[in-house]
Motif scaffolding. Structure first.
Motif, PDB file in Angstrom:
ATOM      1  N   LEU A   1       0.512  -0.904  -0.154  1.00  0.00           N
ATOM      2  CA  LEU A   1      -0.069  -0.279   0.105  1.00  0.00           C
ATOM      3  C   LEU A   1       0.763   1.574   0.345  1.00  0.00           C
ATOM      4  CD1 LEU A   1      -3.466  -1.058   2.411  1.00  0.00           C
ATOM      5  CD2 LEU A   1      -2.550  -0.340  -0.334  1.00  0.00           C
ATOM      6  N   PRO A   2       2.503   1.806   0.856  1.00  0.00           N
ATOM      7  CA  PRO A   2       2.321   2.405   0.779  1.00  0.00           C
ATOM      8  C   PRO A   2       2.977   2.947  -0.515  1.00  0.00           C
ATOM      9  CG  PRO A   2       3.049   1.579   2.909  1.00  0.00           C
ATOM     10  CD  PRO A   2       2.845   0.319   2.078  1.00  0.00           C
ATOM     11  N   ALA A   3       3.601   1.394  -1.384  1.00  0.00           N
ATOM     12  CA  ALA A   3       4.010   1.466  -2.277  1.00  0.00           C
ATOM     13  C   ALA A   3       3.184   2.195  -3.657  1.00  0.00           C
ATOM     14  CB  ALA A   3       4.945   0.353  -2.795  1.00  0.00           C
ATOM     15  N   PHE A   4       2.348   1.970  -3.842  1.00  0.00           N
ATOM     16  CA  PHE A   4       0.800   2.466  -4.272  1.00  0.00           C
ATOM     17  C   PHE A   4       0.430   3.677  -4.126  1.00  0.00           C
ATOM     18  CE2 PHE A   4      -1.196  -2.535  -4.679  1.00  0.00           C
ATOM     19  CZ  PHE A   4      -0.139  -2.910  -5.774  1.00  0.00           C
ATOM     20  N   VAL A   5       0.460   4.093  -2.790  1.00  0.00           N
ATOM     21  CA  VAL A   5       0.841   5.578  -3.039  1.00  0.00           C
ATOM     22  C   VAL A   5       1.493   6.485  -3.400  1.00  0.00           C
ATOM     23  CG1 VAL A   5       0.459   6.928  -0.700  1.00  0.00           C
ATOM     24  CG2 VAL A   5      -0.746   5.277  -0.698  1.00  0.00           C
ATOM     25  N   MET A   6       2.790   5.864  -3.097  1.00  0.00           N
ATOM     26  CA  MET A   6       3.620   6.667  -3.705  1.00  0.00           C
ATOM     27  C   MET A   6       3.701   6.946  -5.594  1.00  0.00           C
ATOM     28  SD  MET A   6       6.018   7.646  -1.715  1.00  0.00           S
ATOM     29  CE  MET A   6       7.038   8.616  -2.567  1.00  0.00           C
ATOM     30  N   ILE A   7       3.472   5.384  -5.958  1.00  0.00           N
ATOM     31  CA  ILE A   7       3.285   6.323  -7.231  1.00  0.00           C
ATOM     32  C   ILE A   7       2.056   6.382  -7.640  1.00  0.00           C
ATOM     33  CG2 ILE A   7       2.318   3.937  -9.237  1.00  0.00           C
ATOM     34  CD1 ILE A   7       3.918   1.978  -7.676  1.00  0.00           C
ATOM     35  N   ILE A   8       0.453   6.469  -7.291  1.00  0.00           N
ATOM     36  CA  ILE A   8      -0.116   7.515  -7.841  1.00  0.00           C
ATOM     37  C   ILE A   8       0.424   8.906  -7.584  1.00  0.00           C
ATOM     38  CG2 ILE A   8      -2.358   8.358  -6.817  1.00  0.00           C
ATOM     39  CD1 ILE A   8      -3.055   4.768  -6.015  1.00  0.00           C
ATOM     40  N   ALA A   9       1.031   9.149  -6.241  1.00  0.00           N
ATOM     41  CA  ALA A   9       1.618  10.185  -5.887  1.00  0.00           C
ATOM     42  C   ALA A   9       2.771  11.426  -7.074  1.00  0.00           C
ATOM     43  CB  ALA A   9       1.923  10.907  -4.583  1.00  0.00           C
ATOM     44  N   ALA A  10       3.407  10.912  -7.431  1.00  0.00           N
ATOM     45  CA  ALA A  10       4.271  10.825  -8.273  1.00  0.00           C
ATOM     46  C   ALA A  10       3.371  10.943 -10.059  1.00  0.00           C
ATOM     47  CB  ALA A  10       4.711   9.290  -8.855  1.00  0.00           C
ATOM     48  N   PHE A  11       2.484  10.275 -10.080  1.00  0.00           N
ATOM     49  CA  PHE A  11       1.288  10.742 -11.519  1.00  0.00           C
ATOM     50  C   PHE A  11       0.688  12.114 -10.601  1.00  0.00           C
ATOM     51  CE2 PHE A  11       2.037   6.063 -12.658  1.00  0.00           C
ATOM     52  CZ  PHE A  11       2.020   6.807 -14.397  1.00  0.00           C
ATOM     53  N   VAL A  12      -0.350  11.621  -9.656  1.00  0.00           N
ATOM     54  CA  VAL A  12      -0.846  13.415  -9.577  1.00  0.00           C
ATOM     55  C   VAL A  12       0.329  14.839  -8.903  1.00  0.00           C
ATOM     56  CG1 VAL A  12      -1.762  14.333  -7.491  1.00  0.00           C
ATOM     57  CG2 VAL A  12      -2.415  12.224  -7.553  1.00  0.00           C
ATOM     58  N   THR A  13       1.321  14.398  -8.865  1.00  0.00           N
ATOM     59  CA  THR A  13       2.285  15.902  -9.290  1.00  0.00           C
ATOM     60  C   THR A  13       2.968  16.097 -10.933  1.00  0.00           C
ATOM     61  OG1 THR A  13       3.357  15.159  -7.235  1.00  0.00           O
ATOM     62  CG2 THR A  13       4.631  16.486  -8.453  1.00  0.00           C
ATOM     63  N   CYS A  14       2.753  15.204 -11.728  1.00  0.00           N
ATOM     64  CA  CYS A  14       2.858  14.697 -12.812  1.00  0.00           C
ATOM     65  C   CYS A  14       1.545  15.934 -13.499  1.00  0.00           C
ATOM     66  CB  CYS A  14       3.087  14.021 -13.772  1.00  0.00           C
ATOM     67  SG  CYS A  14       4.509  13.021 -13.341  1.00  0.00           S
ATOM     68  N   ALA A  15      -0.055  15.479 -12.753  1.00  0.00           N
ATOM     69  CA  ALA A  15      -0.759  15.904 -13.570  1.00  0.00           C
ATOM     70  C   ALA A  15      -1.083  17.614 -13.127  1.00  0.00           C
ATOM     71  CB  ALA A  15      -1.803  15.259 -13.213  1.00  0.00           C
ATOM     72  N   GLU A  16      -0.416  17.197 -11.881  1.00  0.00           N
ATOM     73  CA  GLU A  16      -0.787  19.517 -11.455  1.00  0.00           C
ATOM     74  C   GLU A  16       0.398  20.275 -11.874  1.00  0.00           C
ATOM     75  OE1 GLU A  16      -0.186  21.179  -6.579  1.00  0.00           O
ATOM     76  OE2 GLU A  16       0.719  19.474  -7.356  1.00  0.00           O
ATOM     77  N   LEU A  17       1.571  19.142 -12.189  1.00  0.00           N
ATOM     78  CA  LEU A  17       2.792  20.772 -12.832  1.00  0.00           C
ATOM     79  C   LEU A  17       2.004  20.452 -14.770  1.00  0.00           C
ATOM     80  CD1 LEU A  17       5.917  18.649 -12.094  1.00  0.00           C
ATOM     81  CD2 LEU A  17       4.900  20.387 -11.602  1.00  0.00           C
ATOM     82  N   LEU A  18       1.435  19.400 -15.304  1.00  0.00           N
ATOM     83  CA  LEU A  18       1.060  19.777 -16.422  1.00  0.00           C
ATOM     84  C   LEU A  18      -0.252  21.226 -16.254  1.00  0.00           C
ATOM     85  CD1 LEU A  18       0.776  16.699 -18.292  1.00  0.00           C
ATOM     86  CD2 LEU A  18       2.586  18.073 -18.336  1.00  0.00           C
ATOM     87  N   MET A  19      -1.268  21.152 -15.102  1.00  0.00           N
ATOM     88  CA  MET A  19      -2.133  21.784 -15.434  1.00  0.00           C
ATOM     89  C   MET A  19      -1.567  23.065 -14.914  1.00  0.00           C
ATOM     90  SD  MET A  19      -5.907  21.878 -13.429  1.00  0.00           S
ATOM     91  CE  MET A  19      -5.617  19.894 -14.097  1.00  0.00           C
ATOM     92  N   ALA A  20      -0.687  23.515 -13.939  1.00  0.00           N
ATOM     93  CA  ALA A  20       0.116  24.667 -13.655  1.00  0.00           C
ATOM     94  C   ALA A  20       1.353  25.025 -15.398  1.00  0.00           C
ATOM     95  CB  ALA A  20       0.929  24.303 -12.787  1.00  0.00           C
ATOM     96  N   ALA A  21       0.947  24.616 -15.734  1.00  0.00           N
ATOM     97  CA  ALA A  21       1.814  24.554 -16.763  1.00  0.00           C
ATOM     98  C   ALA A  21       0.746  25.660 -18.434  1.00  0.00           C
ATOM     99  CB  ALA A  21       2.865  23.849 -17.019  1.00  0.00           C
ATOM    100  N   TYR A  22       0.111  24.401 -18.235  1.00  0.00           N
ATOM    101  CA  TYR A  22      -1.123  25.356 -19.226  1.00  0.00           C
ATOM    102  C   TYR A  22      -2.022  25.230 -18.997  1.00  0.00           C
ATOM    103  CZ  TYR A  22       2.698  22.091 -21.834  1.00  0.00           C
ATOM    104  OH  TYR A  22       3.744  22.023 -22.290  1.00  0.00           O
ATOM    105  N   ALA A  23      -2.527  25.242 -17.791  1.00  0.00           N
ATOM    106  CA  ALA A  23      -4.154  25.516 -17.342  1.00  0.00           C
ATOM    107  C   ALA A  23      -3.944  26.840 -16.201  1.00  0.00           C
ATOM    108  CB  ALA A  23      -5.726  24.691 -17.623  1.00  0.00           C
ATOM    109  N   TYR A  24      -2.635  27.532 -15.790  1.00  0.00           N
ATOM    110  CA  TYR A  24      -2.988  28.310 -14.919  1.00  0.00           C
ATOM    111  C   TYR A  24      -3.748  28.593 -13.618  1.00  0.00           C
ATOM    112  CZ  TYR A  24      -1.156  30.019 -10.978  1.00  0.00           C
ATOM    113  OH  TYR A  24      -0.158  30.342  -9.578  1.00  0.00           O
ATOM    114  N   PRO A  25      -4.717  29.204 -15.205  1.00  0.00           N
ATOM    115  CA  PRO A  25      -5.861  29.834 -14.203  1.00  0.00           C
ATOM    116  C   PRO A  25      -7.415  28.852 -13.479  1.00  0.00           C
ATOM    117  CG  PRO A  25      -5.861  30.776 -16.184  1.00  0.00           C
ATOM    118  CD  PRO A  25      -4.523  29.455 -15.863  1.00  0.00           C
ATOM    119  N   LEU A  26      -7.230  27.632 -13.948  1.00  0.00           N
ATOM    120  CA  LEU A  26      -8.006  26.767 -13.749  1.00  0.00           C
ATOM    121  C   LEU A  26      -7.243  25.687 -12.219  1.00  0.00           C
ATOM    122  CD1 LEU A  26     -11.266  25.133 -13.809  1.00  0.00           C
ATOM    123  CD2 LEU A  26      -9.259  23.406 -15.387  1.00  0.00           C
TER     124      LEU A  26
END
Length: 233
Positions: free
Chosen positions: A69-94
């Motif tokens: 479970l901790p490993a799965f959470v780390m994997i999910i957190a990595a993808f969430v960070t990628c999604a967050e950075l992409l949204m901040a770069a291309y849709a910052y107002p949203l």
């Protein structure tokens, strides 16, 4: 192909994370007051679901059970960070509008539960397809909820789509009722109310389909008259 069609039906309808499993309701109800907010969160959640399910499946034989479970959470957190950075770069107002609900995708029970219950037990292709169908099912409910709340709350559809798609989407807004606002549907109580209506509608459709699929016993439903003739001695 039968397995893929089954996964599609389960993710989109029979085991929909939002309408059946009732998982991930916090972001579902919190940010679904407009189509653009719901669509932004839906896209981010879909990307995280597909990516995390694929990686969890590929690493399922390398991760010890004691730290699964901790490993799965780390994997999910990595993808969430990628999604967050992409949204901040291309849709910052949203990104500013959604705020904390993008990082909170890490704690979405629909993602972690699917990674543990399905992706960790199946090959990568099947796990990725399951994540895609579950993500599309969650996204469909999220966008529909956002559309209904925006329509009933302020009488518009697709307002502020420029937050996600840029200036080219500034003319997408549809004004259904001019100079209208019903604050109840824009607040959290309205989200619970509309979500309850969607769940009730799905249950009613399932019951109607089950009733049509049940074979009718002609002997039990048809009254037959039996004519008895005889000779009286």
């Amino acid at each position: 192909m039968n397995q893929f069609s089954t996964l599609a039906r389960e993710g989109l309808w029979h085991q929909n994370p939002a309408l059946v499993q009732l998982l991930g309701l916090c972001p579902l109800l919190a940010v679904s007051n407009s189509v653009v907010n719901a669509l932004g969160l839906a896209i981010a959640t879909l990307l995280v679901l597909v990516g995390s399910s694929s990686v969890v499946s590929m690493l399922r034989h390398q991760v010890p059970g004691s730290v699964r479970l901790p490993a799965f959470v780390m994997i999910i957190a990595a993808f969430v960070t990628c999604a967050e950075l992409l949204m901040a770069a291309y849709a910052y107002p949203l990104y500013q509008v959604l705020g904390i609900f993008i990082p909170l995708i890490v704690t979405n029970c629909a993602i972690l539960g699917r990674a543990d219950a399905f992706a960790s037990r199946h090959p990568p292709l099947i796990a990725a397809f399951d994540g895609l169908m579950m993500g599309l099912g969650f996204a469909a409910v999220l966008v529909l909820l956002g559309a209904l709340r925006e329509l009933f709350g302020q009488g518009t559809l697709f307002s502020d789509m420029a937050l996600l798609f840029g200036a080219a989407a500034s003319g997408w807004e549809m004004v259904i009722i001019a100079d209208y606002q019903f604050l109840f549907f824009l607040l959290p109580p309205g989200a619970f109310f509309v979500a309850g209506l969607l769940i009730a509608l799905k249950n009613a459709i399932d019951q109607a389909n089950a009733a049509r699929a049940t074979p009718v016993d002609a002997a039990a439903t048809t009254k037959r008259r039996v004519r008895v003739t005889g000779t009286i001695k």
